[in-house]
Design a protein around this motif. Structure first.
Motif, short mmCIF file in Angstrom:
data_model
loop_
_atom_site.label_atom_id
_atom_site.label_comp_id
_atom_site.label_asym_id
_atom_site.label_seq_id
_atom_site.Cartn_x
_atom_site.Cartn_y
_atom_site.Cartn_z
N PHE A 169 35.80 41.45 43.33
CA PHE A 169 34.71 42.39 43.04
C PHE A 169 35.05 43.79 43.54
O PHE A 169 34.71 44.79 42.89
N LYS A 170 35.71 43.87 44.69
CA LYS A 170 36.05 45.19 45.25
C LYS A 170 37.05 45.92 44.37
O LYS A 170 36.99 47.16 44.24
N LEU A 171 37.98 45.20 43.76
CA LEU A 171 38.96 45.84 42.89
C LEU A 171 38.33 46.43 41.65
O LEU A 171 38.95 47.26 40.97
N LYS A 172 37.09 46.04 41.33
CA LYS A 172 36.38 46.59 40.18
C LYS A 172 35.37 47.65 40.57
O LYS A 172 34.55 48.05 39.74
N LEU A 173 35.38 48.10 41.82
CA LEU A 173 34.39 49.05 42.32
C LEU A 173 34.39 50.32 41.48
O LEU A 173 35.42 50.99 41.35
#
Length: 373
Positions: A300-304
């Motif tokens: 999820f963080k990589l899609k921030l």
């Protein structure tokens, strides 16, 4: 033959005696439609590259040819393999659908990556070789966004520690435990865009926001939560963490409740302190759940992007930019589809490499024996 043996044979699929003419018909059917599909794709690629004027105005005939080849492939399985071919029909349509929805768009994205395609230009898409790649290698803003992603991903460890602490608190016998479980889950129910407007745009507004007013009352003369690079990056990470910490917390809490109470009680009887109980019993048993929660959170963080786009648009000076938000602005503000697609493809390769290494490291960590001493 007994009735039991006959019943067993009903569940056994044997090799059919398929006639040679039937096999030939199936092979001709699938190879013929496949040849038509390949020929149409080659013709359309030649037209898109400017090598010929023959072809179609759109890729819709290629789609129809692919559907015809897929149907021919399914029919040929039955013609060539008989009953075993019928069993393949339970899986084959799903495989063909995945290929059409994943592989084809990926190939089309690769084609766009090596093209000069600006939506504001009247010339349309043109093949430009490695020009987009050379531009990416010399683009300081893209590499700055990649560096920012290191900080964002590293913040997951802090989020995990907070989530673990909250899960331990909610798993203990505290007053109004059910109420706090619901309250701590509320941020997860909100959209990141809503969080951006509610906190970033309203509560942290420099002139009239309640947090800015409180900061002035505490002695901060000109409160600006997004005025400096370090403060802006920290506030973005804080808002994103506030939104997604409950996700990890609920996963860890479920893992804590699954730990057998007998193990905990036996450790207490043996005289284990609170720290020994956590470090030697709870934490090792929670390691698979913890790794799963962290891995999902990293994805999820990589899609921030949404919080950054809404609150700062990557500023000040690209300090809060993520790769996804930078690519979004490349599409929206500059209409540069070719260059933006190359950035996305390169980022996809980096994510695949990073997640593969991370999965291998976590697999080794889970295979290590835990010592209870």
């Amino acid at each position: 033959m007994s009735s039991a043996e006959q019943g067993d044979l009903l569940h056994t699929v044997t090799q059919d005696d398929v006639a040679p003419s039937r096999k030939t018909m199936g092979q001709v059917l699938v190879w013929g439609t496949g040849a038509v599909l390949v020929a149409l794709m080659a013709l359309q690629f030649a037209r898109e590259s400017g090598l010929t004027t023959l072809g179609f105005d759109s890729w819709r005939p290629i789609l129809f040819a692919y559907v015809a080849w897929g149907a021919a492939l399914c029919v040929s399985q039955v013609l060539v393999r008989g009953e075993q071919g019928k069993r393949a029909l339970f899986v084959l349509p799903a495989v063909l659908f995945v290929i059409s929805m994943v592989v084809f768009p990926l190939v089309f994205g690769l084609i766009i990556s090596f093209s000069d395609w600006n939506l504001s230009s009247l010339t349309g898409r043109k093949f430009n070789g490695l020009d987009n790649f050379r531009q990416m290698m010399s683009d300081p803003f893209y590499w700055n966004a990649l560096r920012n992603m290191v900080f964002y991903v590293a913040a997951v460890l802090v989020e995990y520690a907070i989530a673990f602490g909250l899960a331990l608190l909610l798993n203990s016998q505290i007053v109004a435990r059910k109420f706090f479980r619901v309250v701590f889950l509320l941020p997860l129910m909100l959209s990141p865009v809503a969080v951006s407007w509610m906190i970033g745009k309203s509560m942290m507004e420099t002139r009239f926001g309640p947090l800015a007013t409180l900061a002035r009352w505490l002695g901060w003369e000109n409160p600006s939560f997004f005025g400096t690079p370090g403060m802006a990056r920290f506030m973005i990470m804080a808002m994103d963490a506030w939104t997604f910490i409950p996700f990890m917390m609920i996963m860890i809490l479920a893992g804590l409740q699954a730990i057998p109470r007998d193990v905990i009680e036996a450790a207490k009887v043996d005289g284990a302190s609170a720290w020994q109980l956590f470090w030697k019993i709870t934490f090792p048993l929670m390691l698979p759940v913890s790794i799963t929660a962290v891995m999902i959170r990293v994805i999820f963080k990589l899609k921030l992007a949404d919080i950054i786009i809404t609150v700062t648009s990557g500023g000040p000076g690209g300090a809060t930019d993520s790769v996804t938000s930078f690519i979004f602005r490349e599409y929206r503000d500059r209409s540069n589809v070719g260059y933006g697609t190359l950035l996305a493809m390169f980022y996809l390769v980096l994510i695949v490499i990073f997640m593969t290494i991370l999965l291998k490291l976590t697999a080794r960590l889970l295979q290590r024996p835990t010592t209870m001493s």
